[in-house]
Design a protein around this motif. Structure first.
Motif, PDB file in Angstrom:
ATOM      1  N   HIS A 164       0.869  -1.180   0.000  1.00  0.00           N
ATOM      2  CA  HIS A 164       0.000   0.000   0.000  1.00  0.00           C
ATOM      3  C   HIS A 164       0.907   1.232   0.000  1.00  0.00           C
ATOM      4  O   HIS A 164       1.952   1.240   0.666  1.00  0.00           O
ATOM      5  CB  HIS A 164      -0.863  -0.041   1.259  1.00  0.00           C
ATOM      6  CG  HIS A 164      -1.881   1.041   1.328  1.00  0.00           C
ATOM      7  ND1 HIS A 164      -1.554   2.344   1.633  1.00  0.00           N
ATOM      8  CD2 HIS A 164      -3.220   1.022   1.130  1.00  0.00           C
ATOM      9  CE1 HIS A 164      -2.650   3.081   1.637  1.00  0.00           C
ATOM     10  NE2 HIS A 164      -3.673   2.304   1.335  1.00  0.00           N
ATOM     11  N   PRO A 165       0.557   2.296  -0.730  1.00  0.00           N
ATOM     12  CA  PRO A 165       1.417   3.488  -0.796  1.00  0.00           C
ATOM     13  C   PRO A 165       1.789   4.063   0.578  1.00  0.00           C
ATOM     14  O   PRO A 165       2.935   4.470   0.792  1.00  0.00           O
ATOM     15  CB  PRO A 165       0.598   4.481  -1.609  1.00  0.00           C
ATOM     16  CG  PRO A 165      -0.296   3.628  -2.447  1.00  0.00           C
ATOM     17  CD  PRO A 165      -0.612   2.420  -1.607  1.00  0.00           C
ATOM     18  N   ARG A 166       0.871   4.102   1.526  1.00  0.00           N
ATOM     19  CA  ARG A 166       1.164   4.635   2.860  1.00  0.00           C
ATOM     20  C   ARG A 166       2.190   3.749   3.567  1.00  0.00           C
ATOM     21  O   ARG A 166       3.112   4.234   4.220  1.00  0.00           O
ATOM     22  CB  ARG A 166      -0.097   4.726   3.719  1.00  0.00           C
ATOM     23  CG  ARG A 166       0.200   5.256   5.141  1.00  0.00           C
ATOM     24  CD  ARG A 166      -0.996   5.266   6.081  1.00  0.00           C
ATOM     25  NE  ARG A 166      -2.053   6.118   5.587  1.00  0.00           N
ATOM     26  CZ  ARG A 166      -3.238   5.661   5.143  1.00  0.00           C
ATOM     27  NH1 ARG A 166      -3.507   4.386   5.142  1.00  0.00           N
ATOM     28  NH2 ARG A 166      -4.149   6.498   4.727  1.00  0.00           N
ATOM     29  N   PHE A 167       2.049   2.432   3.406  1.00  0.00           N
ATOM     30  CA  PHE A 167       2.988   1.522   4.038  1.00  0.00           C
ATOM     31  C   PHE A 167       4.354   1.597   3.354  1.00  0.00           C
ATOM     32  O   PHE A 167       5.390   1.577   4.014  1.00  0.00           O
ATOM     33  CB  PHE A 167       2.454   0.088   4.047  1.00  0.00           C
ATOM     34  CG  PHE A 167       3.330  -0.847   4.813  1.00  0.00           C
ATOM     35  CD1 PHE A 167       3.541  -0.673   6.172  1.00  0.00           C
ATOM     36  CD2 PHE A 167       3.967  -1.896   4.179  1.00  0.00           C
ATOM     37  CE1 PHE A 167       4.372  -1.524   6.883  1.00  0.00           C
ATOM     38  CE2 PHE A 167       4.797  -2.752   4.877  1.00  0.00           C
ATOM     39  CZ  PHE A 167       4.992  -2.574   6.238  1.00  0.00           C
ATOM     40  N   ALA A 168       4.354   1.703   2.034  1.00  0.00           N
ATOM     41  CA  ALA A 168       5.616   1.848   1.293  1.00  0.00           C
ATOM     42  C   ALA A 168       6.354   3.098   1.766  1.00  0.00           C
ATOM     43  O   ALA A 168       7.576   3.076   1.973  1.00  0.00           O
ATOM     44  CB  ALA A 168       5.345   1.909  -0.213  1.00  0.00           C
ATOM     45  N   GLU A 169       5.626   4.183   1.970  1.00  0.00           N
ATOM     46  CA  GLU A 169       6.223   5.430   2.461  1.00  0.00           C
ATOM     47  C   GLU A 169       6.795   5.234   3.872  1.00  0.00           C
ATOM     48  O   GLU A 169       7.890   5.716   4.178  1.00  0.00           O
ATOM     49  CB  GLU A 169       5.158   6.528   2.470  1.00  0.00           C
ATOM     50  CG  GLU A 169       5.660   7.880   2.899  1.00  0.00           C
ATOM     51  CD  GLU A 169       4.554   8.931   2.858  1.00  0.00           C
ATOM     52  OE1 GLU A 169       4.533   9.759   3.781  1.00  0.00           O
ATOM     53  OE2 GLU A 169       3.742   8.925   1.917  1.00  0.00           O
ATOM     54  N   ALA A 170       6.058   4.497   4.714  1.00  0.00           N
ATOM     55  CA  ALA A 170       6.549   4.228   6.069  1.00  0.00           C
ATOM     56  C   ALA A 170       7.832   3.405   6.023  1.00  0.00           C
ATOM     57  O   ALA A 170       8.783   3.687   6.766  1.00  0.00           O
ATOM     58  CB  ALA A 170       5.482   3.495   6.879  1.00  0.00           C
ATOM     59  N   GLY A 196      10.643   5.628   5.017  1.00  0.00           N
ATOM     60  CA  GLY A 196      10.966   6.515   6.124  1.00  0.00           C
ATOM     61  C   GLY A 196      11.799   5.836   7.198  1.00  0.00           C
ATOM     62  O   GLY A 196      12.567   6.482   7.901  1.00  0.00           O
ATOM     63  N   LEU A 197      11.638   4.527   7.326  1.00  0.00           N
ATOM     64  CA  LEU A 197      12.399   3.760   8.309  1.00  0.00           C
ATOM     65  C   LEU A 197      13.703   3.222   7.723  1.00  0.00           C
ATOM     66  O   LEU A 197      14.444   2.515   8.403  1.00  0.00           O
ATOM     67  CB  LEU A 197      11.553   2.589   8.822  1.00  0.00           C
ATOM     68  CG  LEU A 197      10.343   2.967   9.677  1.00  0.00           C
ATOM     69  CD1 LEU A 197       9.420   1.770   9.857  1.00  0.00           C
ATOM     70  CD2 LEU A 197      10.806   3.500  11.031  1.00  0.00           C
ATOM     71  N   PHE A 244       3.077  -1.949  11.323  1.00  0.00           N
ATOM     72  CA  PHE A 244       3.462  -0.563  11.619  1.00  0.00           C
ATOM     73  C   PHE A 244       3.155   0.277  10.390  1.00  0.00           C
ATOM     74  O   PHE A 244       2.679  -0.235   9.389  1.00  0.00           O
ATOM     75  CB  PHE A 244       4.934  -0.450  12.049  1.00  0.00           C
ATOM     76  CG  PHE A 244       5.911  -1.162  11.158  1.00  0.00           C
ATOM     77  CD1 PHE A 244       6.427  -0.546  10.031  1.00  0.00           C
ATOM     78  CD2 PHE A 244       6.311  -2.455  11.450  1.00  0.00           C
ATOM     79  CE1 PHE A 244       7.325  -1.203   9.206  1.00  0.00           C
ATOM     80  CE2 PHE A 244       7.219  -3.127  10.628  1.00  0.00           C
ATOM     81  CZ  PHE A 244       7.720  -2.493   9.502  1.00  0.00           C
ATOM     82  N   GLY A 245       3.376   1.602  10.482  1.00  0.00           N
ATOM     83  CA  GLY A 245       3.034   2.492   9.377  1.00  0.00           C
ATOM     84  C   GLY A 245       1.571   2.876   9.391  1.00  0.00           C
ATOM     85  O   GLY A 245       0.960   3.097   8.354  1.00  0.00           O
TER      86      GLY A 245
END
Length: 169
Positions: free
Chosen positions: A13-19, A22-23, A115-116
């Protein structure tokens, strides 16, 4: 059929990919696998990946006295709600409904990653996850999972290690 995640067609998912980015976990993002037939349940995910059911990490949202809490549990086990209640010193713990899950995490049931999430919640991780070198968890959709070492999963989720698995008779 399985497909590997790519920048052009990410499995996560784009939000999870971004998270993950970020990590600093681009390597995890690159190992995300998408299964068009679905990985909504632990059994579906284990069959798709070709691993033991206990190597799947379920991300389950509960409400402890009305406050969301995330419980990470191996796919072969069930959460003992009474043990969660005791761990949190809560008066009442119930499984969250689909609306609270989406509001808290930003993801639908069957695709909640460990997480994310949209909001920060308390996280409990059952020790049973540590029995494996690698576990697989949802990548934000009911069609994608990613592999991660259990210790890294616990650390990135900010989880407390606990024993909240139902005991078998």
């Amino acid at each position: 059929m399985t497909t590997a995640a790519t920048d052009e067609e990410p499995g996560a998912h784009p939000r999870f990919a971004e998270a993950l980015r970020g990590l600093g976990l681009q390597d995890v993002l690159a190992r995300t696998r998408r299964f068009p037939e679905g990985t909504r349940t632990a059994a579906e995910a284990a069959a798709a990946v070709g691993c033991e059911l206990s190597q799947i990490c379920k991300s389950l949202i509960f409400a402890a006295d009305g406050v969301p809490v995330l419980v990470l549990m191996d796919g072969a086990s069930r959460v003992d709600v009474e043990r969660v209640r005791e761990e949190l010193a809560a008066g009442k713990v119930t499984r969250a409904d689909a609306g609270l899950v989406r509001e808290t995490t930003g993801y639908a049931i069957g695709g909640v990653p460990p997480f994310g999430h949209r909001t920060r919640t308390r996280v409990l991780a059952d020790r049973s996850l540590l029995a494996h070198d690698v576990v697989w968890a949802a990548a934000g959709t009911p069609h994608a999972v990613f592999p991660i070492e259990p210790e890294a999963l616990v650390a990135h989720a900010g989880a407390a290690l606990v024993d909240v698995r139902e005991r078998t008779a």
